[in-house]
Design an enzyme around this catalytic site. Structure first.
Site, PDB file in Angstrom:
ATOM      1  N   HIS A 178       2.791  51.353  27.702  1.00  0.00           N
ATOM      2  CA  HIS A 178       2.444  52.505  26.879  1.00  0.00           C
ATOM      3  C   HIS A 178       1.620  53.531  27.651  1.00  0.00           C
ATOM      4  CE1 HIS A 178       3.248  49.951  23.096  1.00  0.00           C
ATOM      5  NE2 HIS A 178       4.309  50.586  23.509  1.00  0.00           N
TER       6      HIS A 178
ATOM      7  N   ARG B 141      24.976  56.383  22.186  1.00  0.00           N
ATOM      8  CA  ARG B 141      26.293  56.215  21.588  1.00  0.00           C
ATOM      9  C   ARG B 141      26.838  54.852  22.026  1.00  0.00           C
ATOM     10  NH1 ARG B 141      30.802  60.407  23.199  1.00  0.00           N
ATOM     11  NH2 ARG B 141      30.868  59.161  25.097  1.00  0.00           N
TER      12      ARG B 141
ATOM     13  N   GLU C 113      34.787  63.512  15.892  1.00  0.00           N
ATOM     14  CA  GLU C 113      35.635  63.931  17.008  1.00  0.00           C
ATOM     15  C   GLU C 113      37.107  63.664  16.739  1.00  0.00           C
ATOM     16  OE1 GLU C 113      34.338  61.940  20.570  1.00  0.00           O
ATOM     17  OE2 GLU C 113      34.120  60.020  19.575  1.00  0.00           O
TER      18      GLU C 113
ATOM     19  N   ASP D 209      36.830  65.909  22.194  1.00  0.00           N
ATOM     20  CA  ASP D 209      37.924  65.119  21.638  1.00  0.00           C
ATOM     21  C   ASP D 209      38.501  65.776  20.391  1.00  0.00           C
ATOM     22  OD1 ASP D 209      38.491  62.865  23.256  1.00  0.00           O
ATOM     23  OD2 ASP D 209      36.475  62.137  22.805  1.00  0.00           O
TER      24      ASP D 209
ATOM     25  N   ARG E 186      43.050  66.408  26.780  1.00  0.00           N
ATOM     26  CA  ARG E 186      41.930  67.148  27.361  1.00  0.00           C
ATOM     27  C   ARG E 186      41.913  67.083  28.885  1.00  0.00           C
ATOM     28  NH1 ARG E 186      36.679  63.549  25.400  1.00  0.00           N
ATOM     29  NH2 ARG E 186      35.608  64.295  27.220  1.00  0.00           N
TER      30      ARG E 186
ATOM     31  N   CYS F 240      27.608  68.049  20.350  1.00  0.00           N
ATOM     32  CA  CYS F 240      27.346  67.545  21.707  1.00  0.00           C
ATOM     33  C   CYS F 240      28.541  67.744  22.629  1.00  0.00           C
ATOM     34  CB  CYS F 240      26.920  66.081  21.676  1.00  0.00           C
ATOM     35  SG  CYS F 240      28.190  64.971  21.049  1.00  0.00           S
TER      36      CYS F 240
END
Ligand code: PEP
Ligand code: MG
Length: 565
Positions: free
Chosen positions: A185, A328, A426, A450, A460, A497
């Site tokens: 910490h 994610r 997406e 996406d 893509r 994002c």
């Protein structure tokens, strides 16, 4: 020159203030029966005083820095734990003095933590030491012995979070400790206060004397004591370079990312590596909107075990602290392979990708969920699911998260029981049913990379399709708008994002459509902020309305370029 671990970046030259040397106490300091009551009271009143100190600091921090307050809460829980107190009292009843009982007990706890395989627990051992030292300080009346002046470099064996907060408010400009770990910490706090720090410097308290001139280099983990002319000129040069860098970032770094008419737009970071995280600290972003965890395992032949995932997620989360960080789940499949998953699919972008892969490999998914939950103990972690197309996928994952929480609870592991869970929007399906999904999760992040490929049926990664793969296509824009409105109606957070979040010509359109948060690469954040600060939300709304009426991508582009300087 002394070496240690670089714990908080920055270089600084100043005068040292060295901690008084702690007296080693006799573990076997025994007392008479007649002294037992007095020693118990001594211990009880010291722990009450320490608990009061922590409570006062926590309630102060709660108003300004709630995330830092949660760090201290875990220390306070230890101080107030009745079972631990009883153990110490039982040592006193066996005839140990209060000081001996405290030392014996806390040393045992510390040694136990140090013997575990869990590197994070091992770092917590230093906090146990801190509590012990603070209790002894109170008993020996050593509280407040330390006088520091603004600009001093503090040299200590170890430091508690509450002490660091105190010394920071007195203006220390550097920190050197003999013990401590990168994710302790004290390191997290030093980074969030931007105090250069080098930790783990062996014998620092005996090799440095109060009043010595010190150069501390928090990038390299180096401390120079009483530098010669050459080292001083080297330092001056470094300082000039650092200042030039800061100047280049300019004042913009410290200004809020808001439009001219005061609408605040969060700027968060997309990160793949530890270096990206350090850069997000430099640009003062509002946290991390996307960690692509699969990039952490690229090149490995297998999925890492829970322990190593936990260590790496914790390091990321600690670096981002006190801001939130969004991990994610592995987005495996399509163009993102590890050799364990390298099965052949004729149409991988439409194949076993993201959540589909994870729900089919419960062993992999649960290991990752458990590791992320464990890294959430400081309450700044969010979890996000890729490639969702329907509610059952989301619900199955929420069930799995619940199972993992129950397992961790039974094992006595710490985690944030309310860790927010969100989804990537997406796929066209997710955008179209975003009203339904919004009621069942905590946040959305629109993955326009996406989303564009799936709405427009355009790969893509196919260079021949660069004309048809177009995020500014009205169909993509409409789905983005539907998603924003549904998130707004459900009262959940939404950010973007995908790459469009970092395309300056599209910023006004996104803000006008109602986006309040953009997650982009750290390198473009300051320019993005400049851009945001130059526009008005009111104008952006009218502009977005007009863009959404466009019938073709070309019309969208024309309107945008007419409006983008
Ligand atoms: C996206 O799809 O927009 C996204 C951000 O995720 P990735 O690029 O990792 O697929
Ligand atoms: Mg994606």
């Amino acid at each position: 020159m002394l070496n240690g671990i670089p714990s908080s970046p920055g270089v600084y030259m100043g005068a040292a203030v060295v901690e008084y040397s702690k007296v080693d106490i006799n573990y076997n300091e025994v007392i008479n029966d007649s002294e037992i009551e007095a020693n118990i009271s001594k211990f009880i009143s010291a722990s009450r005083e320490l608990s009061d100190d922590y409570t006062a600091i926590i309630s102060e921090l709660d108003k300004t820095q709630p995330n830092i307050a949660t760090i201290l809460e875990s220390n306070l829980m230890l101080i107030n734990d009745d079972i631990l107190k009883k153990d110490i009292i039982s040592y006193i009843e066996k005839g140990y003095s209060a000081e001996s009982a405290i030392t014996l007990f806390y040393d045992q706890q510390r040694n136990f933590l140090l013997s575990t395989k869990d590197s994070i627990l091992r770092e917590r051992a230093f906090e146990i030491d801190n509590i012990k030292d603070r209790l002894l300080d109170i008993i020996w009346g050593r509280k407040g012995l330390f006088q520091v002046s603004k600009g001093d470099i503090l040299v200590v064996r170890n430091i508690t979070p509450s002490e660091l907060i105190h010394y920071q408010s007195m203006g220390i400009a550097g920190l050197i400790t003999e013990v401590g770990g990168l994710t302790s910490h004290c390191s997290i706090l030093a980074r969030s206060y931007e105090i250069p720090a080098v930790i783990g410097v062996k014998d620092a308290c005996s090799k440095i004397k109060t009043g010595d001139t010190i150069i501390i280099n928090g990038y390299a983990g180096v401390v120079i004591v009483n530098p010669n002319n050459e080292a001083t000129s080297h330092y001056n040069l470094k300082k000039i370079i650092e200042k030039e860098h800061q100047d280049r970032l300019g004042q913009i770094r410290n200004l809020p990312s808001e439009t001219k008419d005061g609408r605040y737009i969060k700027i968060m970071s997309n990160v793949d590596t530890m270096r990206d995280i350090d850069n997000t600290v430099k640009t003062k972003s509002d946290g991390v909107g996307l960690v692509r965890t699969e990039s952490l395992i690229l090149g490995l032949n297998t999925f890492p075990d829970e322990e190593s995932q936990y260590v790496s997620y914790s390091q990321f989360a600690d670096r981002a602290f006190p801001h939130a960080i969004t991990f994610r789940a592995f987005d495996i499949g399509s163009d993102k392979f590890t050799s364990e998953t390298n099965f052949h699919e004729d149409n991988p972008a439409l194949g076993v990708r993201g959540i589909r892969f994870l729900l089919g490999r419960e062993d992999v998914f649960k290991t990752q969920i458990r590791a992320i939950l464990r890294a959430s103990a400081n309450k700044n972690v969010r979890f996000m699911l890729p490639m969702i197309i329907n509610l059952p996928e989301l619900k199955a994952t929420l069930d799995l998260i619940e199972i993992c929480k129950n397992e961790l609870k039974a094992e006595g592991q710490m985690f944030d029981s309310r860790m927010p869970v969100g989804i990537m929007i997406e796929t066209p399906a997710a955008a179209i049913i975003s009203d339904i999904l919004a009621k069942n999760c905590d946040f959305f992040s629109i993955g326009t990379n996406d989303l564009t490929q799936y709405v427009l049926a355009s790969d893509r990664n196919n260079e021949h399709l660069s004309d048809s793969y177009d995020t500014l296509h009205p169909a993509v824009l409409r789905l983005i708008k539907i998603t924003i409105d549904n998130a707004e109606d459900a009262g959940i957070d939404l950010s973007i994002c995908g790459e469009i979040a970092g395309r300056f010509e599209a910023t006004k359109l996104l803000v006008g459509m109602g986006v309040k948060s953009l997650s982009v690469s750290p390198s473009i954040q300051l320019n993005l902020k400049k851009n945001l600060r130059s526009m008005s939300y009111k104008n952006a709304k009218t502009f977005a309305k007009n863009v959404l009426k466009c019938e073709t991508p070309e019309e969208v582009r024309q309107l945008i370029s007419a409006n983008h300087p």
